[in-house]
Design an enzyme around this catalytic site. Sequence first.
Site, PDB file in Angstrom:
ATOM      1  N   ILE A 146      -2.817  -1.655  15.272  1.00 36.55           N
ATOM      2  CA  ILE A 146      -2.563  -2.650  14.370  1.00 36.55           C
ATOM      3  C   ILE A 146      -4.030  -3.800  14.440  1.00 36.55           C
ATOM      4  CG2 ILE A 146      -1.304  -5.036  14.212  1.00 36.55           C
ATOM      5  CD1 ILE A 146       0.138  -2.140  13.755  1.00 36.55           C
ATOM      6  N   THR A 194       2.490   0.117  11.094  1.00 35.77           N
ATOM      7  CA  THR A 194       2.251   1.609  11.892  1.00 35.77           C
ATOM      8  C   THR A 194       2.917   1.572  13.254  1.00 35.77           C
ATOM      9  OG1 THR A 194       0.090   1.969  10.755  1.00 35.77           O
ATOM     10  CG2 THR A 194       0.611   3.263  12.703  1.00 35.77           C
ATOM     11  N   GLU A 239      -4.868   2.247   5.512  1.00 36.43           N
ATOM     12  CA  GLU A 239      -4.012   1.540   4.473  1.00 36.43           C
ATOM     13  C   GLU A 239      -3.771   2.718   3.495  1.00 36.43           C
ATOM     14  OE1 GLU A 239      -4.957  -2.334   2.794  1.00 36.43           O
ATOM     15  OE2 GLU A 239      -5.841  -2.745   4.555  1.00 36.43           O
ATOM     16  N   GLY A 240      -3.306   3.882   4.085  1.00 30.56           N
ATOM     17  CA  GLY A 240      -2.861   5.137   3.278  1.00 30.56           C
ATOM     18  C   GLY A 240      -4.246   5.939   3.299  1.00 30.56           C
ATOM     19  N   GLY A 300     -33.466  11.102   8.417  1.00 26.08           N
ATOM     20  CA  GLY A 300     -33.669  12.184   9.474  1.00 26.08           C
ATOM     21  C   GLY A 300     -33.356  11.739  11.004  1.00 26.08           C
ATOM     22  N   GLY A 301     -34.398  12.086  11.833  1.00 24.50           N
ATOM     23  CA  GLY A 301     -34.220  11.760  13.037  1.00 24.50           C
ATOM     24  C   GLY A 301     -33.719  10.500  13.347  1.00 24.50           C
ATOM     25  N   ARG A 307      -5.514  -2.854  -1.292  1.00 25.51           N
ATOM     26  CA  ARG A 307      -6.113  -1.453  -1.281  1.00 25.51           C
ATOM     27  C   ARG A 307      -7.649  -1.718  -2.149  1.00 25.51           C
ATOM     28  NH1 ARG A 307      -1.266   2.780  -1.377  1.00 25.51           N
ATOM     29  NH2 ARG A 307      -0.875   2.671   0.690  1.00 25.51           N
TER      30      ARG A 307
HETATM   31  N1  COS Z   1       5.500  -0.696  -5.871  1.00 21.21           N
HETATM   32  C1  COS Z   1       6.957  -1.233  -5.862  1.00 21.21           C
HETATM   33  N2  COS Z   1       7.722  -0.123  -5.372  1.00 21.21           N
HETATM   34  C2  COS Z   1       7.294   0.968  -4.915  1.00 21.21           C
HETATM   35  C3  COS Z   1       5.779   1.273  -5.004  1.00 21.21           C
HETATM   36  C4  COS Z   1       5.200   0.151  -5.316  1.00 21.21           C
HETATM   37  N3  COS Z   1       3.643   0.548  -5.012  1.00 21.21           N
HETATM   38  N4  COS Z   1       5.892   2.271  -4.240  1.00 21.21           N
HETATM   39  C5  COS Z   1       6.918   2.821  -4.079  1.00 21.21           C
HETATM   40  N5  COS Z   1       7.835   2.055  -4.623  1.00 21.21           N
HETATM   41  C6  COS Z   1       9.450   2.098  -4.602  1.00 21.21           C
HETATM   42  C7  COS Z   1       9.944   3.285  -5.536  1.00 21.21           C
HETATM   43  O1  COS Z   1      10.043   2.931  -6.498  1.00 21.21           O
HETATM   44  C8  COS Z   1      11.095   3.633  -4.603  1.00 21.21           C
HETATM   45  O2  COS Z   1      12.121   2.627  -5.082  1.00 21.21           O
HETATM   46  P1  COS Z   1      13.709   3.191  -5.322  1.00 21.21           P
HETATM   47  O3  COS Z   1      13.991   3.952  -4.220  1.00 21.21           O
HETATM   48  O4  COS Z   1      14.418   1.786  -5.932  1.00 21.21           O
HETATM   49  O5  COS Z   1      13.398   4.151  -6.523  1.00 21.21           O
HETATM   50  C9  COS Z   1      11.077   3.366  -3.312  1.00 21.21           C
HETATM   51  O6  COS Z   1       9.816   2.299  -3.316  1.00 21.21           O
HETATM   52  C10 COS Z   1      10.651   4.681  -2.273  1.00 21.21           C
HETATM   53  O7  COS Z   1       9.372   5.252  -2.941  1.00 21.21           O
HETATM   54  P2  COS Z   1       9.289   6.835  -2.845  1.00 21.21           P
HETATM   55  O8  COS Z   1      10.138   7.667  -3.039  1.00 21.21           O
HETATM   56  O9  COS Z   1       7.720   6.797  -3.475  1.00 21.21           O
HETATM   57  O10 COS Z   1       8.768   6.756  -1.174  1.00 21.21           O
HETATM   58  P3  COS Z   1       8.026   7.741  -0.271  1.00 21.21           P
HETATM   59  O11 COS Z   1       8.823   7.662   1.007  1.00 21.21           O
HETATM   60  O12 COS Z   1       8.222   8.883  -1.087  1.00 21.21           O
HETATM   61  O13 COS Z   1       6.847   7.166   0.074  1.00 21.21           O
HETATM   62  C11 COS Z   1       4.366   6.635  -0.108  1.00 21.21           C
HETATM   63  C12 COS Z   1       5.884   6.649  -0.766  1.00 21.21           C
HETATM   64  C13 COS Z   1       3.878   8.028   0.548  1.00 21.21           C
HETATM   65  C14 COS Z   1       3.489   6.094  -1.375  1.00 21.21           C
HETATM   66  C15 COS Z   1       4.503   5.465   1.109  1.00 21.21           C
HETATM   67  O14 COS Z   1       5.281   5.869   2.160  1.00 21.21           O
HETATM   68  C16 COS Z   1       3.183   5.277   1.469  1.00 21.21           C
HETATM   69  O15 COS Z   1       2.436   4.393   0.710  1.00 21.21           O
HETATM   70  N6  COS Z   1       2.748   5.516   2.624  1.00 21.21           N
HETATM   71  C17 COS Z   1       1.572   5.218   3.265  1.00 21.21           C
HETATM   72  C18 COS Z   1       1.709   4.061   4.224  1.00 21.21           C
HETATM   73  C19 COS Z   1       0.385   3.475   4.509  1.00 21.21           C
HETATM   74  O16 COS Z   1      -0.640   3.111   3.903  1.00 21.21           O
HETATM   75  N7  COS Z   1       0.112   3.719   6.175  1.00 21.21           N
HETATM   76  C20 COS Z   1      -0.792   3.303   6.480  1.00 21.21           C
HETATM   77  C21 COS Z   1      -0.639   2.257   7.598  1.00 21.21           C
HETATM   78  S1  COS Z   1      -0.391   0.618   7.417  1.00 21.21           S
HETATM   79  S2  COS Z   1      -2.183  -0.230   7.249  1.00 21.21           S
END
Ligand code: COS
Length: 386
Positions: free
Chosen positions: A156, A125, A363-364, A339-340, A242
């Site tokens: 972090i 992050t 974590e998302g 309650g209270g 997760r």
């Molecule tokens: N395992 C393996 N590969 C994965 C994957 C997984 N679980 N999820 C995505 N990928 C791969 C995709 O297949 C894609 O690969 P190719 O480009 O080779 O086809 C690539 O990664 C990009 O994936 P995608 O297009 O889905 O990326 P996005 O930018 O749309 O983002 C999300 C996907 C939103 C799911 C991701 O950004 C996410 O998990 N965000 C949340 C982050 C988070 O948890 N933040 C909290 C702070 S950290 S504690």
Amino acid sequence: MSWFFNDEQLMLKDLCARIAREKALPIRAELDRTGEFPWEVVKAMAAADIYGIYIPEEYGGFGGGAVEMCIATEELSKVCGGIALSFAASALGAYPILLFGTEEQKQKYLTRLASGKSLAAFALTEAGAGSDASAVRTRAELVGDEYVLNGTKQYITNGGDADIYTVMVRTGDKEGVRGMSALIVERDTPGFTFGKKEEKMGIRASSTRELIFQDCRVPKENLLDREGRGFKIAMKTFDKSRPGVAAQALGIAQGAFDEAIRYARHRHQFGKSIASFQGIQFMLADMATQIEAARGLVYTAAQLVDSGGKNVAKISAMAKTFASDVAMKVTTDAVQVEGGYGYMKEYPLEKMMRDAKITQIYEGTNQIQRLVIARTILREAASADR
Ligand code: COS
């Protein structure tokens, strides 16, 4: 219900429950007030070899996996979600090494983490990179045999208290997901300092801090996998971690439910225990049902992760979303039952409700989890058509 645990897992569960009761319970209110890191509990967990439960035996661990991590996290979270996080966040930092490290990296770092003498942290992050994990701006330039890092990480967990950091950085010229890499950075590396420590609503016994890299030089051997693989490493890490957040949420919900039912049985109004009123009984019945449903999903996800299933993103996201929504609902209803009293800082439920909230966010966010679930089910449906 104790799910379908084997004898070793049941022993682990009892051990963690005992440490939670003897070490975490007496200090949880104090740490919630002060925001101090739970070193006493960390030491007790390390002495009981619990830090190594998910690490293979060849690196000094117990050889378990996500199921064991969920058991330990659930038990600690029943008493304190913040203390549990300080434990679980180390595994989040270790998973990239476990999943993608070379033999040398595993020997060097996992052995230290298995002993509990060093803790890990996971650093993705930034101010502008949260749900959009690919928006990371911290850069690492390869200069000779070293990567030179510049940038700031935000929020972090275990920041400042961990020794080993897996840091998501941008390398090379590519934007987005293809330009991300993962590096292991040790705490005492020159150019690596810690910034603001956050004051949080809940999980206050865990530390949340800024990491600052200013011309921080890291040996190139600390790269995980290869350049450009950082995004996949982060996603695979989340698939594995997760269920652990889900287990934290489950534990918080169970802890809150236990408080609520104890109170309902002993609190008398209108001449009888409030547990004898159907209005309260139905609330307790719903809470217990939601908790058992969450437990089923948490341990199903953890078992699938451990069985090496390739497509665990969906079930991990389902477990995290469902259990965290249950934790928020159950803690809110538990406060209602008390309650209270439930609203007062003197009693543990208001803390549990504050602790529960973050499980829907980190974590998302649960919106991101739903996006992961929806994308997967639509992809599965499309491939079934073919
Ligand atoms: N395992 C393996 N590969 C994965 C994957 C997984 N679980 N999820 C995505 N990928 C791969 C995709 O297949 C894609 O690969 P190719 O480009 O080779 O086809 C690539 O990664 C990009 O994936 P995608 O297009 O889905 O990326 P996005 O930018 O749309 O983002 C999300 C996907 C939103 C799911 C991701 O950004 C996410 O998990 N965000 C949340 C982050 C988070 O948890 N933040 C909290 C702070 S950290 S504690």
